[in-house]
Write an enzyme that holds these catalytic residues in place. Structure first.
Site, PDB file in Angstrom:
ATOM      1  N   ASP A 193     -64.292   6.346 -23.924  1.00 48.77           N
ATOM      2  CA  ASP A 193     -65.073   6.354 -22.694  1.00 48.77           C
ATOM      3  C   ASP A 193     -66.187   7.391 -22.722  1.00 48.77           C
ATOM      4  OD1 ASP A 193     -65.486   5.487 -19.919  1.00 48.77           O
ATOM      5  OD2 ASP A 193     -64.808   7.504 -19.407  1.00 48.77           O
ATOM      6  N   MET A 274     -66.200   6.236 -12.853  1.00 43.99           N
ATOM      7  CA  MET A 274     -67.599   5.941 -12.526  1.00 43.99           C
ATOM      8  C   MET A 274     -68.552   6.162 -13.704  1.00 43.99           C
ATOM      9  SD  MET A 274     -67.626   4.862  -9.441  1.00 43.99           S
ATOM     10  CE  MET A 274     -69.407   4.895  -9.204  1.00 43.99           C
ATOM     11  N   ARG A 275     -68.010   6.620 -14.842  1.00 42.24           N
ATOM     12  CA  ARG A 275     -68.908   6.891 -15.959  1.00 42.24           C
ATOM     13  C   ARG A 275     -69.627   5.631 -16.425  1.00 42.24           C
ATOM     14  NH1 ARG A 275     -65.782   9.818 -19.036  1.00 42.24           N
ATOM     15  NH2 ARG A 275     -66.697  11.831 -18.492  1.00 42.24           N
ATOM     16  N   ALA A 276     -68.938   4.489 -16.400  1.00 40.20           N
ATOM     17  CA  ALA A 276     -69.565   3.248 -16.843  1.00 40.20           C
ATOM     18  C   ALA A 276     -70.780   2.905 -15.985  1.00 40.20           C
ATOM     19  CB  ALA A 276     -68.544   2.107 -16.794  1.00 40.20           C
TER      20      ALA A 276
END
Length: 672
Positions: A193, A274-276
């Site tokens: 991720d 929320m990184r995506a």
């Protein structure tokens, strides 16, 4: 200096080239993880990218490459006064798989820090890579604690070095690129991720493309400088386009429509956190800038999803990475598109990796004939064993039952293997259990032991001030205990006595559960199977539990039970592996009902083979697969010959009421 292979001469691999270029335009995208089979130009493309990056201005004499226009106020070589600056090419720094923590983040001179009270800091690779590229080949083989340090620095843009109360901080902003072959093991999902984008690469199967690959590679090998000169114009064009895209990037508008599509896409594919969303937004913006536009279009959002989401959808190591493009298109269509704001979109969008010469295949030499990931799907003969042909009594492979959380199986004693999460070991990280004289360069200082060693000699050394007079012989290394990864070798009975479909499904589910546990504990795994008249190595020891799971799923059953052959084949595998990796301790897991048939005296032969492991102190456990109201207890007898422990399938479950299996007992307890 070696002339790199030109980036624009790489044949095909459009997604790989595009992902690298987007990070060159916007390093905030978060780097690239390149997954693929060997011989597919992964390393060649990354090394070639460095030549395309614009030159950087640095403060003259600064070891940390500070920008003269905005020098780092915390730079260890600072503060920097306005003055001379120099321009140099952007660096590409390679991090070796076997690098130490001090080599990565830098090292403090502990002796000078204690005796003189000064911060004598030697910069590491993170400092060298600042404002350039940090390249990690085979990133999946890098030690976990180094990956953690690396990704923390990439996320924060700074590196922190702490040693016994003395700390140094310096800027570390770089384009992070990792390459890996999935057959050699996967990265943990939380580490996957942290890479902004991921691309899958594979060798072309088109003869014309492969011919062009070979033609260009041979031309480069014959005359690197001349070959590079022929591509100089294309290289200059791409370099200029990167500069233009960087200048345009702050002016690109990410409208509410595009943001709504990004959020809806991430929600539809159920990615964690929320990184995506953030990575997709930055990638779509970089795509627009690369195409020379100031508005983000639906095509940018779609391409950003294809690059940023596949590796974030994996729930466990057996999930195949990828994205359902039909579902993606439906989501984008449902939530509208921002393209209505731009009536005249650029027809030369970024999808083709713009600025590249037309080409039809991968570069950097001929690729192996194995398909991407295809090698793991084909059972292969083991070391000297013959694959069993289909015949009378053989049943086709059955699917594994749903995996479950298993009890902890660990090797007794304290090892010194590679850091992991299974058995006790002396490691670089963990709780401090003692001190010793350092062997070679000092790593973790044991401050109290060092002071105790130096204190009796202060008068003889003429100490007159408050400082402690420390000599090299006084320094003590902290001895730390943590956890190591082991080699878990599975020996699976695939004979007719195991062939009941429901039973074999449960057995495969149990082995799959143990494989999942091995993945989480950072083990190597191997798979030996036996049936008919012989045994075979279905999978030599590897870090790829995915490959083991594929081989297990395709395993047919039937025939007699050559238990002795399976144990002897496993013994040979462990003997060879000890030569390759002597520090890694083994855990033998035999999955069988204990029956032995075929050949003269099969039970006696199996017993003699089992005693070989007991004599060598190999930790072992037998998973007893015997079922029915009448049990012969053969698996328990085998465990006794091995000097190990027997557990039933039910007892293997972590939530069962049976006693918790923590350590594998047996003759190996002498190592405790």
């Amino acid at each position: 200096m070696t002339t790199p292979f030109p980036f624009t001469a790489v044949v095909g691999q459009d997604d790989l080239r595009l992902a690298l270029l987007l990070n060159a335009v916007s390093p905030a995208v978060g780097g690239v993880l390149v997954r693929g089979e060997k011989g597919t130009a992964k390393s060649t493309a990354v090394r070639a990218l460095a030549a395309l990056l614009p030159s950087v201005d640095v403060v003259a004499g600064c070891r940390f490459s500070c920008d003269p226009a905005a020098p780092d106020p915390d730079c260890p070589d600072g503060p920097h006064e306005p003055g001379a600056s120099v321009s140099r090419p952007a660096r590409m720094v390679e991090l070796p798989v076997g690098a130490s923590e001090d080599r990565l983040v830098g090292a403090l001179d502990i002796e000078r820090a204690l005796s003189e009270g000064v911060k004598a800091f030697e910069p590491g690779l993170l400092a060298d890579a600042h404002r350039g590229i940090l390249y990690v080949d085979e990133v999946n083989l890098l030690h976990d604690h180094l990956v953690d340090l690396l990704l923390d620095a990439a996320a924060m843009g700074a590196s922190y070095v702490e040693r016994e109360g003395v700390s140094v901080r310096h800027a570390a902003r770089f384009l992070l690129v990792g390459t890996m072959n999935p057959e050699e093991g996967e990265l943990r999902p939380q580490l996957l991720d942290r890479f902004g984008l991921t691309v899958e690469v594979a060798a072309s199967r088109e003869p014309d493309q492969r011919v062009e690959v070979v033609r260009r590679r041979l031309a480069y090998d014959d005359d690197p400088a001349g070959f590079a000169a022929r591509w100089a114009e294309e290289e200059a064009a791409v370099r200029a386009r990167i500069v233009a895209a960087r200048e345009l990037l702050p002016h690109v508008r990410l409208g509410d429509g595009a943001l709504r599509q990004i959020a809806a896409t991430c929600a539809a594919f159920e990615v964690d956190g929320m990184r995506a969303d953030i990575v997709m937004a930055r990638t779509a913006t970089a795509l627009a800038a690369w195409a020379g536009r100031t508005d983000v279009l639906a095509e940018d959002v779609r391409q950003a999803a294809l690059l940023a989401l596949p590796h974030r959808r994996r729930r466990n190591p057996f999930d195949a990475p990828g994205l359902d493009e039909d579902k993606l298109d439906e989501t984008l269509e449902e939530f509208g598109g921002p393209e209505d704001d731009d009536p005249d979109p650029d027809p030369d969008g970024p999808g083709g990796g713009g600025g590249q010469p037309p080409s039809d295949g991968p570069a950097d030499g001929p690729s192996e004939e194995s398909g991407a990931g295809g090698g793991a799907a084909r059972p292969e003969a083991g070391q000297g064993g013959e694959p069993q042909p289909s015949g009378a009594g053989e049943q086709s492979a059955v699917r594994a039952a749903e995996p479950f959380r298993t009890k902890v199986l660990s090797v007794p004693g304290v090892g010194e293997g590679v850091a992991g999460r299974r058995s006790r070991a002396r490691t670089e990280r963990g709780r401090t259990t003692g001190a010793r004289r350092p062997k070679g360069a000092l790593g973790k200082l044991h401050l109290a032991a060092t002071v105790r060693a130096a204190a009796p000699h202060q008068r003889a050394r003429g100490r007159s001030g408050p400082g402690l007079v420390v000599r090299r012989d006084d320094l003590r290394q902290a001895v730390k205990e943590g956890r190591e990864g082991n080699l878990v070798l599975f020996v699976v009975d695939a004979s007719g006595s195991m062939a009941a479909r429901q039973r074999m499904s449960a057995v495969k589910g149990a082995v799959l559960s143990l494989l999942l546990d091995a993945y989480q504990r950072r083990d190597k795994v191997g798979l030996v199977t036996f049936r008919g008249t012989a045994a075979e190595v279905a999978l030599p020891p590897t870090s790829s539990v995915d490959a083991a799971a594929v081989r297990l799923e395709a395993l047919p059953t039937g025939g007699r039970t050559p238990l002795a052959a399976g144990l002897l084949r496993a013994h040979e595998v462990l003997r060879v592996e000890r030569l390759r990796d002597p520090a890694r301790r083994a855990l033998l897991v035999v999955v069988t009902d204990g029956r032995a048939t075929g050949g003269p005296e099969p039970v006696a032969l199996a017993g003699r083979a089992a005693r070989l492991f007991a004599a060598e102190g190999v930790a072992s456990v037998v998973v007893d697969c015997e079922s029915g109201p009448v049990r012969l207890g053969l698996a328990g007898r085998l465990a006794g010959e091995l000097g190990g422990t027997a557990v039933t399938l039910d007892e293997l479950r972590a939530d069962s009421l049976a006693g918790l299996v923590k350590d594998v007992q047996g003759t190996s307890r002498r190592a405790a």
